[in-house]
Write a protein that holds these residues in place. Structure first.
Motif, mmCIF file in Angstrom:
data_model
loop_
_atom_site.group_PDB
_atom_site.id
_atom_site.type_symbol
_atom_site.label_atom_id
_atom_site.label_comp_id
_atom_site.label_asym_id
_atom_site.label_seq_id
_atom_site.Cartn_x
_atom_site.Cartn_y
_atom_site.Cartn_z
ATOM 1 N N GLY A 1 0.818 -1.211 0.000
ATOM 2 C CA GLY A 1 0.000 0.000 0.000
ATOM 3 C C GLY A 1 0.848 1.256 0.000
ATOM 4 N N VAL A 2 1.923 1.251 0.801
ATOM 5 C CA VAL A 2 2.834 2.394 0.849
ATOM 6 C C VAL A 2 3.569 2.543 -0.481
ATOM 7 C CG1 VAL A 2 4.922 3.309 1.934
ATOM 8 C CG2 VAL A 2 3.130 2.297 3.348
ATOM 9 N N ILE A 3 4.107 1.439 -0.995
ATOM 10 C CA ILE A 3 4.885 1.491 -2.243
ATOM 11 C C ILE A 3 4.014 1.914 -3.417
ATOM 12 C CG2 ILE A 3 6.156 0.072 -3.913
ATOM 13 C CD1 ILE A 3 7.172 -1.547 -1.456
ATOM 14 N N LEU A 4 2.828 1.330 -3.534
ATOM 15 C CA LEU A 4 1.937 1.679 -4.642
ATOM 16 C C LEU A 4 1.467 3.130 -4.562
ATOM 17 C CD1 LEU A 4 -0.187 -1.590 -4.964
ATOM 18 C CD2 LEU A 4 1.676 -0.819 -6.447
ATOM 19 N N THR A 5 1.314 3.640 -3.343
ATOM 20 C CA THR A 5 0.968 5.057 -3.181
ATOM 21 C C THR A 5 2.136 5.935 -3.596
ATOM 22 O OG1 THR A 5 -0.532 4.519 -1.368
ATOM 23 C CG2 THR A 5 0.189 6.809 -1.541
ATOM 24 N N ALA A 6 3.339 5.543 -3.212
ATOM 25 C CA ALA A 6 4.527 6.348 -3.533
ATOM 26 C C ALA A 6 4.763 6.459 -5.032
ATOM 27 C CB ALA A 6 5.756 5.753 -2.854
ATOM 28 N N ILE A 7 4.458 5.402 -5.779
ATOM 29 C CA ILE A 7 4.702 5.457 -7.220
ATOM 30 C C ILE A 7 3.455 5.863 -8.010
ATOM 31 C CG2 ILE A 7 6.642 3.852 -7.152
ATOM 32 C CD1 ILE A 7 4.837 1.621 -8.067
ATOM 33 N N GLY A 8 2.378 6.216 -7.286
ATOM 34 C CA GLY A 8 1.198 6.777 -7.933
ATOM 35 C C GLY A 8 0.209 5.785 -8.492
ATOM 36 N N ILE A 9 0.317 4.523 -8.120
ATOM 37 C CA ILE A 9 -0.607 3.509 -8.641
ATOM 38 C C ILE A 9 -1.844 3.352 -7.763
ATOM 39 C CG2 ILE A 9 -0.843 1.017 -9.090
ATOM 40 C CD1 ILE A 9 2.060 1.044 -10.030
ATOM 41 N N ALA B 1 1.248 6.492 4.012
ATOM 42 C CA ALA B 1 2.027 7.215 3.008
ATOM 43 C C ALA B 1 1.483 8.617 2.780
ATOM 44 C CB ALA B 1 2.042 6.436 1.696
ATOM 45 N N LYS B 2 0.164 8.732 2.658
ATOM 46 C CA LYS B 2 -0.438 10.054 2.445
ATOM 47 C C LYS B 2 -0.168 10.965 3.634
ATOM 48 C CE LYS B 2 -2.772 10.404 -1.321
ATOM 49 N NZ LYS B 2 -2.262 11.195 -2.427
ATOM 50 N N GLY B 3 -0.254 10.412 4.850
ATOM 51 C CA GLY B 3 0.020 11.195 6.054
ATOM 52 C C GLY B 3 1.465 11.641 6.125
ATOM 53 N N ALA B 4 2.376 10.760 5.726
ATOM 54 C CA ALA B 4 3.796 11.115 5.744
ATOM 55 C C ALA B 4 4.088 12.240 4.760
ATOM 56 C CB ALA B 4 4.648 9.893 5.423
ATOM 57 N N VAL B 5 3.491 12.174 3.581
ATOM 58 C CA VAL B 5 3.688 13.232 2.583
ATOM 59 C C VAL B 5 3.130 14.558 3.101
ATOM 60 C CG1 VAL B 5 2.990 14.020 0.286
ATOM 61 C CG2 VAL B 5 3.760 11.663 0.622
ATOM 62 N N LYS B 6 1.945 14.515 3.683
ATOM 63 C CA LYS B 6 1.339 15.726 4.234
ATOM 64 C C LYS B 6 2.174 16.260 5.396
ATOM 65 C CE LYS B 6 -2.927 17.512 6.203
ATOM 66 N NZ LYS B 6 -4.256 17.171 6.726
ATOM 67 N N GLY B 7 2.685 15.355 6.229
ATOM 68 C CA GLY B 7 3.518 15.765 7.357
ATOM 69 C C GLY B 7 4.797 16.443 6.920
ATOM 70 N N VAL B 8 5.402 15.943 5.852
ATOM 71 C CA VAL B 8 6.625 16.567 5.330
ATOM 72 C C VAL B 8 6.323 17.968 4.807
ATOM 73 C CG1 VAL B 8 8.343 16.434 3.473
ATOM 74 C CG2 VAL B 8 7.824 14.414 4.830
ATOM 75 N N LYS B 9 5.190 18.127 4.164
ATOM 76 C CA LYS B 9 4.831 19.444 3.631
ATOM 77 C C LYS B 9 4.583 20.460 4.736
ATOM 78 C CE LYS B 9 2.922 17.817 -0.730
ATOM 79 N NZ LYS B 9 1.708 17.602 -1.524
ATOM 80 N N THR B 10 4.040 20.012 5.871
ATOM 81 C CA THR B 10 3.717 20.947 6.947
ATOM 82 C C THR B 10 4.810 21.079 7.999
ATOM 83 O OG1 THR B 10 2.540 19.226 8.184
ATOM 84 C CG2 THR B 10 1.228 20.598 6.687
ATOM 85 N N SER B 11 5.535 19.988 8.283
ATOM 86 C CA SER B 11 6.502 20.004 9.390
ATOM 87 C C SER B 11 7.928 19.702 8.983
ATOM 88 C CB SER B 11 6.077 18.993 10.456
ATOM 89 O OG SER B 11 4.789 19.249 10.913
ATOM 90 N N GLY B 12 8.186 19.519 7.725
ATOM 91 C CA GLY B 12 9.535 19.191 7.287
ATOM 92 C C GLY B 12 9.856 17.721 7.509
ATOM 93 N N LEU B 13 11.126 17.433 7.712
ATOM 94 C CA LEU B 13 11.580 16.051 7.825
ATOM 95 C C LEU B 13 10.927 15.309 8.993
ATOM 96 C CD1 LEU B 13 13.408 13.833 6.748
ATOM 97 C CD2 LEU B 13 15.236 14.721 8.202
#
Length: 118
Positions: free
Chosen positions: A39-47, A71-83
């Motif tokens: 689920g994480v990998i397929l989200t990361a590559i856009g499938i 994965a979606k939460g991690a991407v959103k977290g990086v956008k709002t809080s950085g690393l």
């Protein structure tokens, strides 16, 4: 039609899991880890996004959907809080589902008498 698509997508995911357990002799724990990771990998590559758009709850409720939420939460977290958001975003995105599983699991354990498998 939305219910039918959710049923089909969720059913296909479950059939794949059952085939892995029966054919490849994987345990349910192996399938759990495999599906969440996929689920994480397929989200990361856009499938996985198009699968969610098509199947709705049929794609977000099963185990790959948990990986999708992480994965979606991690991407959103990086956008709002950085690393630091890469570590905290996935946990906060999935926390509602985890909390619900704990509350409902505990409630069922209190209401019904658990029996051991024989």
């Amino acid at each position: 039609m939305e219910y039918l698509r959710a049923f089909l997508v969720g059913g296909i995911i479950c059939v794949i899991g059952q085939l892995l357990m029966d054919g490849a002799k994987l345990t349910s724990a192996h399938v759990l880890v495999l599906f969440v990771t996929l689920g994480v990998i397929l989200t990361a590559i856009g499938i996985y996004d198009p699968i969610v758009d098509f199947g709705g709850a049929g794609a977000t409720v099963p185990l790959p959907g948990f990986g999708y939420a992480l994965a979606k939460g991690a991407v959103k977290g990086v956008k709002t809080s950085g690393l630091l958001g890469a570590f905290t975003g996935g946990v906060s995105a999935a926390s509602g589902g985890v909390a619900a599983a704990i509350v409902f699991g505990y409630t069922m354990a209190v209401l019904f008498t658990p029996k051991s498998k024989k």
